[in-house]
Scaffold this active site. Structure first.
Site, PDB file in Angstrom:
ATOM      1  N   LYS A 187      -1.962  -9.472  -2.233  1.00 20.48           N
ATOM      2  CA  LYS A 187      -2.399 -10.002  -0.933  1.00 20.48           C
ATOM      3  C   LYS A 187      -2.673 -11.497  -0.998  1.00 20.48           C
ATOM      4  CE  LYS A 187      -4.086  -5.957   1.448  1.00 20.48           C
ATOM      5  NZ  LYS A 187      -5.142  -5.331   2.215  1.00 20.48           N
ATOM      6  N   LYS A 241       6.493  -1.265  -0.087  1.00 22.26           N
ATOM      7  CA  LYS A 241       5.697  -0.218   0.552  1.00 22.26           C
ATOM      8  C   LYS A 241       5.715  -0.385   2.073  1.00 22.26           C
ATOM      9  CE  LYS A 241       1.273  -0.663   0.230  1.00 22.26           C
ATOM     10  NZ  LYS A 241      -0.103  -0.868  -0.208  1.00 22.26           N
ATOM     11  N   LYS A 293       1.124  -1.997   7.213  1.00 23.88           N
ATOM     12  CA  LYS A 293       0.728  -2.477   8.549  1.00 23.88           C
ATOM     13  C   LYS A 293       0.976  -3.968   8.664  1.00 23.88           C
ATOM     14  CE  LYS A 293      -3.251   0.620   8.877  1.00 23.88           C
ATOM     15  NZ  LYS A 293      -4.102   0.498   7.678  1.00 23.88           N
TER      16      LYS A 293
HETATM   17  P1  TYM Z   1      -5.122   1.449   3.993  1.00 19.56           P
HETATM   18  O1  TYM Z   1      -5.768   1.196   5.303  1.00 19.56           O
HETATM   19  O2  TYM Z   1      -4.169   0.433   3.459  1.00 19.56           O
HETATM   20  O3  TYM Z   1      -4.373   2.830   4.016  1.00 19.56           O
HETATM   21  C1  TYM Z   1      -5.029   4.048   4.394  1.00 19.56           C
HETATM   22  C2  TYM Z   1      -4.474   5.196   3.563  1.00 19.56           C
HETATM   23  O4  TYM Z   1      -3.050   5.276   3.701  1.00 19.56           O
HETATM   24  C3  TYM Z   1      -2.422   5.244   2.417  1.00 19.56           C
HETATM   25  N1  TYM Z   1      -1.174   4.488   2.523  1.00 19.56           N
HETATM   26  C4  TYM Z   1       0.027   4.979   2.171  1.00 19.56           C
HETATM   27  N2  TYM Z   1       0.406   6.163   1.665  1.00 19.56           N
HETATM   28  C5  TYM Z   1       1.711   6.350   1.436  1.00 19.56           C
HETATM   29  N3  TYM Z   1       2.671   5.397   1.661  1.00 19.56           N
HETATM   30  C6  TYM Z   1       2.333   4.185   2.169  1.00 19.56           C
HETATM   31  N4  TYM Z   1       3.258   3.278   2.419  1.00 19.56           N
HETATM   32  C7  TYM Z   1       0.960   3.939   2.443  1.00 19.56           C
HETATM   33  N5  TYM Z   1       0.287   2.864   2.941  1.00 19.56           N
HETATM   34  C8  TYM Z   1      -1.022   3.224   2.973  1.00 19.56           C
HETATM   35  C9  TYM Z   1      -3.414   4.519   1.511  1.00 19.56           C
HETATM   36  O5  TYM Z   1      -3.216   4.860   0.163  1.00 19.56           O
HETATM   37  C10 TYM Z   1      -4.738   5.008   2.053  1.00 19.56           C
HETATM   38  O6  TYM Z   1      -5.068   6.264   1.491  1.00 19.56           O
HETATM   39  N6  TYM Z   1      -8.617   0.348   0.590  1.00 19.56           N
HETATM   40  C11 TYM Z   1      -8.164   1.343   1.523  1.00 19.56           C
HETATM   41  C12 TYM Z   1      -9.202   1.789   2.521  1.00 19.56           C
HETATM   42  C13 TYM Z   1     -10.503   2.231   1.929  1.00 19.56           C
HETATM   43  C14 TYM Z   1     -10.742   3.451   1.253  1.00 19.56           C
HETATM   44  C15 TYM Z   1     -12.111   3.434   0.921  1.00 19.56           C
HETATM   45  C16 TYM Z   1      -9.930   4.533   0.908  1.00 19.56           C
HETATM   46  C17 TYM Z   1     -11.672   1.533   1.978  1.00 19.56           C
HETATM   47  N7  TYM Z   1     -12.639   2.268   1.353  1.00 19.56           N
HETATM   48  C18 TYM Z   1     -12.696   4.480   0.191  1.00 19.56           C
HETATM   49  C19 TYM Z   1     -10.530   5.597   0.216  1.00 19.56           C
HETATM   50  C20 TYM Z   1     -11.874   5.560  -0.140  1.00 19.56           C
HETATM   51  C21 TYM Z   1      -6.985   0.787   2.304  1.00 19.56           C
HETATM   52  O7  TYM Z   1      -6.833  -0.411   2.459  1.00 19.56           O
HETATM   53  O8  TYM Z   1      -6.229   1.747   2.879  1.00 19.56           O
END
Ligand code: TYM
Length: 329
Positions: free
Chosen positions: A109, A192, A195
């Site tokens: 990032k 990947k 968003k």
């Molecule tokens: P975020 O918002 O990027 O994504 C949310 C969830 O979606 C999964 N994900 C994917 N899975 C498969 N293929 C993809 N291309 C893909 N893109 C995203 C992510 O693995 C995630 O499970 N840091 C985290 C948010 C967070 C969190 C937490 C998660 C904050 N605190 C505590 C679990 C526990 C994040 O940015 O997810």
């Protein structure tokens, strides 16, 4: 009953990767786990943001998650529960710079221009550890891009326990789906689905119309060979592999089974079938999301009730963590 915690950043409408990697799994786990699902709006400040967009996207994401089957009583937004920030600060002081320096997501990032990024982006994984451990959650359903952060969370928990001389925080176990743990971009099979990708064509979002879904699948990058009949034939073909993986995950069949049906054919019929399948699965979510978005008062009250429940679980745990580190109360 095991406690489950997971989160999603409200920085845009959830996409197919979020759905297959995480949200679908969350909905299933609710049946026999004590679940909390969080719109991690505090994490959304780690990259440049606009307040109005954050408000809109938090509501939009809430509507989408409810439409995808998340129980309203388990959903809330992070900033409404102060336990996250309180434990996050303690973890900033437990975590080591050396650990944070290894985080690949920060490197991705921040890119080359590190000096100009927020301190929040750097300590993000400490807050993520606090998100989970403030609830003593032991199961965390995520896509595979979050695994390194969960390892760090376990390191933080272990160091806290060691330093304080008590087994206070439990070990966290990631739950990664067997298929589609990493859905790739529709424009580049080595990246990947995300968003933040500037191209809207790279992802299918849960509110896309049937026409948008069909158009994005039709234009999805492929190669000129027919689909192979065996899995081995996908090894060097990331775009083809991604589409087959998506088909398999959405239809709950194996990739081998999909290839036995479409192997030897060009992408045309396969893409038509995939678009139809996605429309069938996602259209009800899009319809329900737009219905829910018409009643903002209801959405706000759902989040408020979820936050109350979350506070009642996390506050006693974080109070105790604060006593352990020596804070007077
Ligand atoms: P975020 O918002 O990027 O994504 C949310 C969830 O979606 C999964 N994900 C994917 N899975 C498969 N293929 C993809 N291309 C893909 N893109 C995203 C992510 O693995 C995630 O499970 N840091 C985290 C948010 C967070 C969190 C937490 C998660 C904050 N605190 C505590 C679990 C526990 C994040 O940015 O997810």
């Amino acid at each position: 009953m095991q406690r489950v915690f997971s989160g999603i950043q409200p920085t845009g409408i959830p996409h197919l990767g979020n759905y297959l990697g995480a949200i679908r799994n969350w909905a299933t786990l609710q049946a026999d786990h004590d679940c909390l699902f969080c719109l991690v709006d505090m994490h959304s400040l780690t990259m440049p943001w606009s307040p109005q967009t954050l408000r809109e996207q938090t509501l939009g994401s809430a509507a989408c998650l409810l439409a995808a089957g998340i129980d309203p009583t388990r959903l809330y937004n992070q900033s409404a529960v102060s336990a996250h920030a309180r434990l996050g600060w303690i973890f900033n002081c437990v975590s080591r710079l050396g650990w944070l320096n290894r985080m690949t997501q920060f490197k991705d990032k921040a890119g080359k221009n590190r000096e100009n990024h927020s301190a929040g982006l750097y300590v993000y994984p400490n807050l993520m550890a606090a998100d989970i451990l403030a609830f003593h959650a032991t199961r965390v359903p995520v896509g595979d891009d979050q695994l390194q952060h969960l390892e760090l969370a376990n390191d933080i928990a272990q160091k806290f326990n060691h330093d304080m001389g008590v087994e206070f925080f439990p070990k966290i176990e990631p739950l990664v789906p067997p298929a589609a743990a990493r859905v790739m971009s529709l424009r580049d099979g080595t990246k990947k689905m995300s968003k933040s990708d500037p191209s809207a064509q790279s992802r299918i979002v849960l509110t896309d119309t049937a026409d948008e879904i069909a158009g994005k699948i039709r234009r999805a990058k492929t190669d000129s060979e027919p689909l192979p009949s065996e899995m081995a034939g996908l090894a060097e073909r990331p775009e083809a592999r991604n589409l087959v993986t998506i088909y398999a995950a959405v239809s709950e069949r194996t990739p081998a089974d999909i290839l036995s049906e479409f192997g030897g054919q060009g992408f045309g019929p396969f893409k038509n079938a995939l678009a139809e399948l996605l429309v069938q699965k996602l259209a009800p979510i899009a319809t329900e999301t737009s219905r829910l978005l018409q009643d903002e008062t209801h959405l706000l009250s759902v989040l408020r009730t979820g936050a109350e429940r979350a506070r009642s679980v996390a506050d006693p745990i974080v109070n105790e963590a604060e006593s352990l580190v020596g804070f007077l109360r």
